[in-house]
Design an enzyme around this catalytic site. Structure first.
Site, PDB file in Angstrom:
ATOM      1  N   LYS A   1      -7.375  77.071  -5.431  1.00 35.12           N
ATOM      2  CA  LYS A   1      -8.603  77.341  -6.189  1.00 35.12           C
ATOM      3  C   LYS A   1      -8.305  78.308  -7.334  1.00 35.12           C
ATOM      4  O   LYS A   1      -7.232  78.914  -7.381  1.00 35.12           O
ATOM      5  CB  LYS A   1      -9.663  77.934  -5.253  1.00 35.12           C
TER       6      LYS A   1
ATOM      7  N   ARG B   1     -21.162  85.935   5.252  1.00 36.63           N
ATOM      8  CA  ARG B   1     -21.265  85.526   3.851  1.00 36.63           C
ATOM      9  C   ARG B   1     -21.712  84.073   3.797  1.00 36.63           C
ATOM     10  O   ARG B   1     -22.733  83.763   3.216  1.00 36.63           O
ATOM     11  CB  ARG B   1     -19.909  85.720   3.159  1.00 36.63           C
TER      12      ARG B   1
ATOM     13  N   TYR C   1      -5.129 104.638 -28.132  1.00 38.43           N
ATOM     14  CA  TYR C   1      -6.587 104.829 -28.057  1.00 38.43           C
ATOM     15  C   TYR C   1      -6.935 105.987 -27.130  1.00 38.43           C
ATOM     16  O   TYR C   1      -6.389 106.112 -26.033  1.00 38.43           O
ATOM     17  CB  TYR C   1      -7.263 103.574 -27.517  1.00 38.43           C
TER      18      TYR C   1
ATOM     19  N   MET D   1      -5.655  95.861 -26.338  1.00 37.77           N
ATOM     20  CA  MET D   1      -5.957  94.435 -26.166  1.00 37.77           C
ATOM     21  C   MET D   1      -4.686  93.569 -26.217  1.00 37.77           C
ATOM     22  O   MET D   1      -4.521  92.656 -25.411  1.00 37.77           O
ATOM     23  CB  MET D   1      -6.938  93.981 -27.252  1.00 37.77           C
TER      24      MET D   1
HETATM   25  C1  LIG Z   1      -9.766  81.680  -0.738  1.00 38.02           C
HETATM   26  C2  LIG Z   1      -9.866  81.250   0.674  1.00 38.02           C
HETATM   27  C3  LIG Z   1      -8.715  81.188   1.472  1.00 38.02           C
HETATM   28  C4  LIG Z   1      -7.369  81.707   1.030  1.00 38.02           C
HETATM   29  O1  LIG Z   1      -7.390  83.127   1.150  1.00 38.02           O
HETATM   30  P1  LIG Z   1      -6.086  84.002   0.943  1.00 38.02           P
HETATM   31  O2  LIG Z   1      -6.490  85.364   1.361  1.00 38.02           O
HETATM   32  O3  LIG Z   1      -5.762  83.939  -0.510  1.00 38.02           O
HETATM   33  O4  LIG Z   1      -5.028  83.416   1.781  1.00 38.02           O
HETATM   34  C5  LIG Z   1      -8.839  80.663   2.739  1.00 38.02           C
HETATM   35  N1  LIG Z   1     -10.048  80.241   3.214  1.00 38.02           N
HETATM   36  C6  LIG Z   1     -11.176  80.325   2.480  1.00 38.02           C
HETATM   37  C7  LIG Z   1     -12.463  79.870   3.057  1.00 38.02           C
HETATM   38  C8  LIG Z   1     -11.124  80.843   1.193  1.00 38.02           C
HETATM   39  O5  LIG Z   1     -12.248  80.938   0.478  1.00 38.02           O
END
Ligand SMILES: *Cc1c(COP(=O)(O)O)cnc(C)c1O
Length: 383
Positions: A34, A131, A280, A328
């Site tokens: 993702k 959640r 800066y 930046m």
């Molecule tokens: C993002 C996610 C993972 C992976 O988590 P990591 O800590 O990066 O291994 C696994 N399960 C769910 C439901 C997630 O949202």
């Protein structure tokens, strides 16, 4: 000379980390790609893993469509499930696996005009993170409704941990127990562990693991003080933890390989005289002569602006520190003790020499956020 800043992506390391994660957990593992593979590029990463991974996981359906369009045919699980009944139909057409974590998704599935036994679903149980997911007392009913859905081909039971990266907390053990109790009478595959669960919770093994950050070679467990004192220490953290923390609930050594190296070069050098302020806000003021290297990378590339003076960075393979504010497009490094450094010296912000966790710690965040935020620099893939 063109701007020398790049994110080098080591695909062999990615593959090695995937196999490490799956071996530690046992069973099968969905590679979590993702958020553009945590900033590493979802399509090239998925393609590099396609022949070894059991499948992939993404946050939402559009991320999966991108992989399908790129020719990825392995299973892809949509971790947030679908946002509306229409998206469910499109996801089904793309042969995606979908998480069902709430009533509206369950209802969409019950009424979807899709073929019998044609969609695989993962039923998400809220075992304590609070959640997403069905409450423990609602799991049996939700499962029964899924079983009664003609379109459902299989049901995998899943849960997600709130504190898997805290080996000293009992929160994860409680979640594991709650999940097992609520699902004891139900058949089917199980999936509990993200990366922290894989590393720290041997009792959270299921049929499927869901490693994310592990794939990218960043250890989600807390940085150990005896290792964090030396930013350029290239000792693999996993091996170090095993010898130095034998009481941790780890049952095997593991060696993670950093996948992304965020690199650039020194492109100008000056010497600050005592009393002169740098950059800066003038937050760094020289008290003795300071040799300053200007590096062609900044917060618009994803290097955290909040990283303070003293954040570890390597120049020509030698550990030094950032000084002054991150701009930046540029940042400044201390070359006072690096007389050999010159214009064109290679700089690594994080990667093989500098643990991204240490930069994250200095910036008050986690490696996940730094990696996801990398932008503007070209990604260069190495096999
Ligand atoms: C993002 C996610 C993972 C992976 O988590 P990591 O800590 O990066 O291994 C696994 N399960 C769910 C439901 C997630 O949202």
């Amino acid at each position: 000379m063109t701007r020398p800043s790049k994110a080098l992506i080591d695909l062999a390391a990615l593959r090695s980390n995937y196999l490490t994660a799956r071996n530690l957990h046992g069973g099968r593992a969905l590679a979590v790609v993702k958020a553009n593979a945590y900033g590493h590029g979802a399509v090239p990463c998925a393609q590099a893993l396609a022949d070894i991974a059991d499948g992939f996981a993404v946050a939402f359906a559009a991320e999966a469509f991108e992989l399908r369009e790129a020719g990825i045919t392995k299973p892809i699980l949509v971790l947030e499930g679908c946002f509306d009944p229409n998206e469910l139909l499109v996801a089904h057409k793309a042969n995606l696996w979908v998480v069902i974590h709430q009533e509206s998704q369950l209802r969409a599935l019950e009424t979807a005009p899709i073929d019998a036994h044609s969609i695989r679903v993962w039923l998400k149980v809220d075992s304590g993170m609070h959640r997403a997911g069905f409450a423990l007392e609602d799991v049996q009913t939700a499962y029964a409704r899924l079983e009664a859905c003609p379109s459902v081909a299989s049901i995998t039971l899943m849960t997600h941990f709130a504190r898997a990266d805290e080996p000293d907390s009992d929160a994860t053990a409680k979640q594991i127990n709650a999940f097992h109790e609520a699902t004891a009478s139900l058949p089917g595959d199980r999936s509990l562990s993200n990366s922290g669960g894989i590393l720290a919770w041997p009792t959270a093994r299921g049929s499927w693991a869901r490693p994310g950050i592990l794939l990218y070679g960043a250890d989600p467990l807390p940085v150990k003080p005896e290792i964090s004192t030396n930013g350029a220490d290239s000792m693999p953290r996993g091996a170090a933890q095993l010898t130095q923390n034998a009481d941790q609930p780890l049952n095997q050594a593991y060696q993670l390989k950093p996948v992304m190296s965020l690199v650039s070069e020194v492109f100008a050098i000056r010497t600050l005289e005592p009393g002169e302020a740098l950059g800066y806000g003038g937050t760094f003021v020289a008290t003795t002569p300071v040799r300053v290297g200007l590096v062609a990378i900044g917060y618009a590339d994803g290097y955290p602006r909040v990283a303070p003076t003293g954040t570890p960075i390597s120049v020509g393979g030698v550990l030094t520190r950032t000084i002054g504010r991150v701009s930046m497009d540029m940042l400044t490094v201390d070359l006072t003790d690096l007389p050999q450094a010159s214009i064109g010296s290679p700089v690594e912000c994080w990667g093989k020499q500098i643990d991204v966790n240490q930069v994250a710690q200095q910036a008050g965040t986690i490696a996940y956020e730094l990696l996801c935020n990398v932008k503007r620099v070209p990604k260069v893939y190495q096999n």
